[in-house]
Design an enzyme around this catalytic site. Structure first.
Site, PDB file in Angstrom:
ATOM      1  CG  HIS A 144      -0.520  -0.102   5.684  1.00 60.43           C
ATOM      2  ND1 HIS A 144      -1.464  -0.149   4.589  1.00 60.43           N
ATOM      3  CD2 HIS A 144      -0.376  -1.119   5.993  1.00 60.43           C
ATOM      4  CE1 HIS A 144      -1.677  -1.333   4.412  1.00 60.43           C
ATOM      5  NE2 HIS A 144      -0.772  -2.307   5.188  1.00 60.43           N
ATOM      6  CG  HIS A 193       2.302   4.303   0.041  1.00 57.11           C
ATOM      7  ND1 HIS A 193       1.126   4.767  -0.370  1.00 57.11           N
ATOM      8  CD2 HIS A 193       1.550   3.126   0.815  1.00 57.11           C
ATOM      9  CE1 HIS A 193       0.064   4.519  -0.014  1.00 57.11           C
ATOM     10  NE2 HIS A 193       0.275   3.552   0.719  1.00 57.11           N
TER      11      HIS A 193
END
Length: 229
Positions: A144, A193
């Site tokens: 992302h 993450h």
């Protein structure tokens, strides 16, 4: 300030200089990515950084913020990135920006492929923290963060070239920067993450973005030479 603006405009009129600058920036980001990867995955020196940043970002957690972050993270999803790119490709072609359209397509496709290669190469497992969303695949670097940095960064760069005002250019980059930053923060907040994944995504994205802008200016430089300018 005027002298700085004059210098920037002078560089913009010399595509070969922007090619060199773009490649230099790309090389700098590549070196930084290598250092982050080494200290994170091989030397294990970034664990404290990951823990501290994650705790800071998660500190104000609540239902309203959960919903906000879930919405923000979609701005960097594959479907949104593809949709934005298709819309911008149409806009570029309508405006006659053929080279920019090709460069944007290369930017998106290359970022996606490169991210998957890096994920497999480093094979870092995702954090098992909050369970707000489920994500498959490896963690390093954040896809992302990397792809949004490339796409939104390229769009900001392309549109800023059409503004003569330093303030207008700054606002374009500021808007893109806020969006990209929020996407990265959302990935950490949602627990999919580590902060170093996001940081590495930005740096890897900067490497590829520098290459794509250099390619764009190289095409412009060749076009100018062929036209005898």
């Amino acid at each position: 300030m005027k002298r700085l603006l004059d210098y920037i405009d002078d560089v913009r009129q010399r595509p070969y200089l922007t090619v060199i600058i773009g490649l230099a920036v790309s090389a700098l980001f590549l070196a930084l990515f290598s250092k982050i990867a080494s200290e994170t995955l091989y030397e294990n020196e970034m664990h404290g950084f990951d823990s501290a940043v994650t705790s800071f970002i998660r500190y104000p957690a609540g239902q309203a913020l959960d919903l906000f972050m879930l919405s923000v993270t979609e701005l960097g999803s594959g479907i949104v990135m593809l949709t934005v790119t298709i819309i911008m490709l149409a806009v570029f072609m309508l405006r006659g920006w053929r080279r920019e359209a090709i460069a944007l397509l290369i930017c998106l496709a290359g970022a996606g492929v490169l991210n998957q290669v890096l994920k497999v190469l480093f094979a870092r497992s995702r954090p098992d923290l909050f369970g707000l969303v489920e994500e498959a695949g490896y963690s390093f670097p954040s896809g992302h963060s990397m792809v949004s940095f490339c796409v939104y960064g390229f769009l900001a760069y392309t549109f800023s070239r059409n503004f003569s005002s330093f303030r207008q250019r700054g606002l374009v980059f500021l808007a893109a920067g806020i969006v990209v930053a929020l996407i990265g923060i959302s990935r950490i907040y949602l627990g999919v993450h580590y902060p170093t994944d996001v940081l590495a995504g930005y740096v890897a994205g900067g490497t590829w973005l520098g290459f794509c802008t250099s390619w764009l200016h190289w095409r412009e430089y060749r076009a100018e030479r062929r036209s005898g300018r």
